[in-house]
Design a protein around this motif. Structure first.
Motif, PDB file in Angstrom:
ATOM      1  N   LEU A 154      29.211  49.905  44.297  1.00 50.28           N
ATOM      2  CA  LEU A 154      28.270  49.041  45.005  1.00 50.28           C
ATOM      3  C   LEU A 154      28.883  47.737  45.499  1.00 50.28           C
ATOM      4  CD1 LEU A 154      25.257  49.388  42.536  1.00 50.28           C
ATOM      5  CD2 LEU A 154      25.741  50.784  44.549  1.00 50.28           C
ATOM      6  N   ILE A 155      29.993  47.331  44.924  1.00 53.73           N
ATOM      7  CA  ILE A 155      30.576  46.028  45.251  1.00 53.73           C
ATOM      8  C   ILE A 155      31.947  46.193  45.894  1.00 53.73           C
ATOM      9  CG2 ILE A 155      29.384  45.011  43.262  1.00 53.73           C
ATOM     10  CD1 ILE A 155      32.313  44.694  42.050  1.00 53.73           C
ATOM     11  N   ASP A 156      32.433  45.105  46.477  1.00 52.40           N
ATOM     12  CA  ASP A 156      33.813  45.067  46.942  1.00 52.40           C
ATOM     13  C   ASP A 156      34.584  44.142  46.005  1.00 52.40           C
ATOM     14  OD1 ASP A 156      36.150  43.794  48.483  1.00 52.40           O
ATOM     15  OD2 ASP A 156      35.602  45.519  49.718  1.00 52.40           O
ATOM     16  N   PRO A 157      35.466  44.693  45.175  1.00 49.18           N
ATOM     17  CA  PRO A 157      36.125  43.885  44.153  1.00 49.18           C
ATOM     18  C   PRO A 157      37.101  42.849  44.700  1.00 49.18           C
ATOM     19  CG  PRO A 157      37.063  46.098  44.233  1.00 49.18           C
ATOM     20  CD  PRO A 157      35.840  46.109  45.114  1.00 49.18           C
ATOM     21  N   SER A 158      37.484  42.967  45.964  1.00 45.04           N
ATOM     22  CA  SER A 158      38.380  41.975  46.537  1.00 45.04           C
ATOM     23  C   SER A 158      37.660  40.661  46.806  1.00 45.04           C
ATOM     24  CB  SER A 158      38.996  42.498  47.844  1.00 45.04           C
ATOM     25  OG  SER A 158      38.029  42.562  48.871  1.00 45.04           O
ATOM     26  N   VAL A 159      36.327  40.716  46.863  1.00 44.68           N
ATOM     27  CA  VAL A 159      35.525  39.519  47.131  1.00 44.68           C
ATOM     28  C   VAL A 159      34.593  39.196  45.979  1.00 44.68           C
ATOM     29  CG1 VAL A 159      33.836  38.473  48.692  1.00 44.68           C
ATOM     30  CG2 VAL A 159      35.603  39.986  49.622  1.00 44.68           C
ATOM     31  N   CYS A 160      34.053  40.228  45.323  1.00 44.53           N
ATOM     32  CA  CYS A 160      32.980  40.051  44.336  1.00 44.53           C
ATOM     33  C   CYS A 160      33.444  40.445  42.932  1.00 44.53           C
ATOM     34  CB  CYS A 160      31.792  40.910  44.745  1.00 44.53           C
ATOM     35  SG  CYS A 160      30.360  40.830  43.659  1.00 44.53           S
ATOM     36  N   ARG A 161      32.940  39.712  41.951  1.00 46.32           N
ATOM     37  CA  ARG A 161      33.264  39.993  40.554  1.00 46.32           C
ATOM     38  C   ARG A 161      32.001  40.365  39.783  1.00 46.32           C
ATOM     39  NH1 ARG A 161      34.377  36.958  35.609  1.00 46.32           N
ATOM     40  NH2 ARG A 161      33.471  35.104  36.549  1.00 46.32           N
ATOM     41  N   LEU A 162      32.062  41.477  39.051  1.00 47.48           N
ATOM     42  CA  LEU A 162      30.960  41.861  38.173  1.00 47.48           C
ATOM     43  C   LEU A 162      31.016  41.040  36.891  1.00 47.48           C
ATOM     44  CD1 LEU A 162      30.924  45.767  38.386  1.00 47.48           C
ATOM     45  CD2 LEU A 162      29.084  44.235  39.094  1.00 47.48           C
ATOM     46  N   VAL A 163      29.864  40.520  36.454  1.00 44.44           N
ATOM     47  CA  VAL A 163      29.813  39.756  35.202  1.00 44.44           C
ATOM     48  C   VAL A 163      28.727  40.337  34.319  1.00 44.44           C
ATOM     49  CG1 VAL A 163      30.714  37.636  36.215  1.00 44.44           C
ATOM     50  CG2 VAL A 163      28.255  38.046  36.234  1.00 44.44           C
ATOM     51  N   ILE A 164      28.897  40.199  33.031  1.00 42.38           N
ATOM     52  CA  ILE A 164      27.925  40.709  32.057  1.00 42.38           C
ATOM     53  C   ILE A 164      26.758  39.745  31.937  1.00 42.38           C
ATOM     54  CG2 ILE A 164      27.570  41.345  29.642  1.00 42.38           C
ATOM     55  CD1 ILE A 164      30.520  42.138  29.537  1.00 42.38           C
TER      56      ILE A 164
END
Length: 331
Positions: free
Chosen positions: A321-331
């Motif tokens: 769902l995300i683009d890891p080059s721009v966005c970071r998943l956080v808990i």
């Protein structure tokens, strides 16, 4: 003190470029760095609502110009479904979309990705009916026609979330009619072609106050309401500009939330047909994140709801769902 939604109003005057640069959140040496290269255009789309005022403020102040971004704003009154179409067609680079609509499109492999969180508080969806209709409660809407801006829009998804909460058969008990914009919904409600319309309650408050509509309940989202979503083309060609716009807008969001001297409440009241009391209530319940992070539970909860109401066959890995080059998943 704040610009009008069209971006043509009066801005706060800044005595010197140093203060302006600070207000825009530019990092050390940003002015010299960005002056060394031509500005790159970033096409950004959002709804004509009070949540998006910080973008107009930042553009008026030159915050994006300082970072080498030619920020072009497009207002889309038809909401999340229409914005998704613009992203998927490569006609916009970045959108401020409802979390449920963004997740619904990204989960099925549409050419777009979540790249951050704009507003971290929940959206308060008002359930509206025509004044004098005799409908007094959400339970009275079983079998009535729900107007939606577009299929897979927030108004569509949240109408079915409400129906599911009531234990209704979605097709039989909550039939849908595509309306388009809020103005289209007003026309169709007056004509008796729709019975109910779900929309952000403060945006439609003026219709309730004027006696045109009644509000019979609310359906708050159990997740942050607005996410940043980028098109595949935007990510390929303008990923740095996307990061710069998010970073430049953040301090303006913080200023808007702070409401110094009552400036934000006055702006919202003047430009969005709200009383100052309603504007203050809305501002008190709204939190801006404006970051390139998204919480895992946001994507889990939206997918769970989409699966439950039959709009998604199954949940997909969050990394889809995300683009890891721009966005970071956080808990």
């Amino acid at each position: 003190p704040f610009p009008s939604p069209s971006g043509l109003g009066t801005m706060w005057r800044r005595p010197c470029s140093r203060v302006l640069r600070s207000a825009c959140g530019a990092g050390p040496g940003a002015g010299a760095r960005e002056a060394s290269r031509a500005a790159s255009t970033l096409r950004v789309v959002g709804v004509p609502e009070h949540f998006n005022a910080p973008f107009h403020m930042a553009k008026e102040r030159g915050c994006y110009d300082q970072r080498g971004v030619d920020f072009v704003w497009h207002t889309e009154p038809k909401g999340t479904g229409a914005m998704a179409q613009l992203l998927e067609a490569g006609e916009a680079d970045l959108a401020v979309m409802l979390a449920e609509g963004a997740t619904a499109r990204a989960a099925v492999g549409a050419p777009l990705k979540v790249v951050g969180t704009y507003v971290s508080s929940a959206l308060r969806w008002g359930v509206h009916v025509k004044a004098g209709s005799g409908l007094k409660d959400k339970a009275d809407l079983k079998g009535k026609v729900f107007g939606v801006s577009r299929m897979l829009s927030g108004s569509h998804l949240m109408a079915h979330v409400m129906a599911h909460q009531k234990g209704w058969d979605l097709a039989k008990d909550a039939p849908l009619k595509v309306c388009g914009s809020l103005d289209d919904a007003r026309r169709l409600m007056a004509a008796g072609e729709i019975d109910a319309w779900l929309w952000e309650k403060f945006t439609t408050k003026f219709l309730v106050d004027s006696g045109e509509w009644d509000i019979v309940g609310e359906v708050p989202t159990p997740w942050p309401c607005f996410l940043f979503v980028a098109s595949a083309r935007g990510l390929k060609e303008r990923s740095e500009e996307i990061r710069q716009v998010i970073e430049a807008t953040r301090p303006v969001c913080e200023e808007f939330k702070a409401n110094a001297g009552g400036a934000t409440v006055a702006y919202v009241s003047k430009n969005h047909a709200m009383s100052e009391a309603d504007a203050a209530e809305w501002l008190g319940g709204t939190r801006w994140a404006c970051s390139n992070e998204v919480q895992e539970r946001t994507l889990h909860k939206t997918q769970e709801a989409l699966v439950t109401i039959g709009q998604l066959a199954e949940a997909v890995p969050l990394t889809n769902l995300i683009d890891p080059s721009v966005c970071r998943l956080v808990i």
